[in-house]
Design an enzyme around this catalytic site. Structure first.
Site, PDB file in Angstrom:
ATOM      1  N   GLU A   1       0.108   5.201  12.537  1.00  0.00           N
ATOM      2  CA  GLU A   1      -1.169   5.083  12.884  1.00  0.00           C
ATOM      3  C   GLU A   1      -1.305   3.626  12.927  1.00  0.00           C
ATOM      4  O   GLU A   1      -2.160   3.043  14.181  1.00  0.00           O
ATOM      5  CB  GLU A   1      -1.832   5.428  11.652  1.00  0.00           C
ATOM      6  N   ASP A   2      -0.600   2.815  12.396  1.00  0.00           N
ATOM      7  CA  ASP A   2      -1.050   1.588  12.232  1.00  0.00           C
ATOM      8  C   ASP A   2       0.158   0.731  13.165  1.00  0.00           C
ATOM      9  O   ASP A   2       0.320  -0.506  13.221  1.00  0.00           O
ATOM     10  CB  ASP A   2      -0.955   1.219  10.440  1.00  0.00           C
TER      11      ASP A   2
ATOM     12  N   ASP B   1      -2.860   8.950  -0.947  1.00  0.00           N
ATOM     13  CA  ASP B   1      -3.747   7.711  -0.310  1.00  0.00           C
ATOM     14  C   ASP B   1      -4.840   7.022  -0.266  1.00  0.00           C
ATOM     15  O   ASP B   1      -5.420   6.230  -0.805  1.00  0.00           O
ATOM     16  CB  ASP B   1      -3.462   8.052   1.394  1.00  0.00           C
TER      17      ASP B   1
ATOM     18  N   HIS C   1       3.148   6.718   5.437  1.00  0.00           N
ATOM     19  CA  HIS C   1       2.315   7.523   5.940  1.00  0.00           C
ATOM     20  C   HIS C   1       1.672   7.008   7.303  1.00  0.00           C
ATOM     21  O   HIS C   1       0.674   7.063   8.081  1.00  0.00           O
ATOM     22  CB  HIS C   1       1.456   8.168   4.345  1.00  0.00           C
ATOM     23  N   ASP C   2       1.674   5.327   7.191  1.00  0.00           N
ATOM     24  CA  ASP C   2       0.461   4.402   7.792  1.00  0.00           C
ATOM     25  C   ASP C   2       1.617   4.472   9.232  1.00  0.00           C
ATOM     26  O   ASP C   2       1.347   3.049  10.403  1.00  0.00           O
ATOM     27  CB  ASP C   2       0.405   3.907   7.135  1.00  0.00           C
TER      28      ASP C   2
ATOM     29  N   HIS D   1       0.336  -1.539   0.184  1.00  0.00           N
ATOM     30  CA  HIS D   1       0.670  -0.486   0.322  1.00  0.00           C
ATOM     31  C   HIS D   1       0.681   1.204  -0.017  1.00  0.00           C
ATOM     32  O   HIS D   1       0.694   2.417  -0.911  1.00  0.00           O
ATOM     33  CB  HIS D   1      -0.852  -0.185   1.011  1.00  0.00           C
TER      34      HIS D   1
HETATM   35 ZN    ZN Z   1      -2.689   4.541   3.883  1.00  0.00          ZN
END
Ligand code: ZN
Length: 178
Positions: free
Chosen positions: A66-67, A123, A62-63, A36
């Site tokens: 967050e993840d 995204d 970018h993630d 991704h």
């Molecule tokens: Zn994403």
């Protein structure tokens, strides 16, 4: 490309691959998560002609906040404050409920810096393509449509500075499931 720029990109890719190493996407084939962020970088470079390596590095990362367990300090130390800030801007507040996080994305879109807008646009483009091409397991038509509609609300809030990517988003939006 200068050697330091190439180095930054490869370090960002290796860092993201390591952080996401045990994660899979929600599609039927459970593809590796890193596909991704790589897809975002591909859209930015090869479809929109973006050459700012810090933006591309931020897309690869970018993630991670967050993840994964990645902290802002870690990103700052490894990639500098500009990359860290972009990643922070596009990260949801994980202390909020899912519906609230989605609402906040719509509210915050107009406040994003232009660099964060580039990452957010790529995204949403990649996520919509995935919903059409390899949808998450168990998503019925209504859920896929709702995802398209919510994504468009977010993007409508950050339009203006990036007509090329906005146009790519609009093209993808035309494939909204019927
Ligand atoms: Zn994403």
């Amino acid at each position: 490309m200068a050697p330091e720029e190439l180095s930054l990109l490869m370090r960002a890719l290796a860092f993201a691959a390591h952080k996401h190493r045990d994660q899979r996407r929600k599609d039927l084939g459970a593809s590796p998560y890193i596909n991704h962020p790589i897809a975002l970088a591909d859209v930015l470079v090869n479809e929109a002609g973006v050459t700012d390596v810090e933006v591309i590095a931020a897309a690869l990362l970018h993630d991670t906040m967050e993840d994964t367990e990645t902290t802002a300090e870690e990103l700052d130390q490894a990639f500098g404050s500009r990359v860290r800030r972009i990643v922070e801007e596009v990260s949801d507040d994980q202390t909020l409920e899912k519906q609230e996080r989605k609402r906040m994305q719509i509210l915050h879109a107009p406040q994003l810096s232009n660099h964060a807008r580039l990452v957010k646009l790529s995204d949403k483009i990649c996520n919509l393509r995935d919903v059409v091409g390899c949808p998450p397991r168990g998503w019925n038509l209504q859920r896929r449509q709702a995802y398209f509609d919510w994504s468009k609300k977010v993007i409508d809030g950050l339009r203006g500075p990036n007509p090329e990517l906005e146009g790519i988003f609009d093209e993808v939006y035309k494939s909204r499931p019927q």
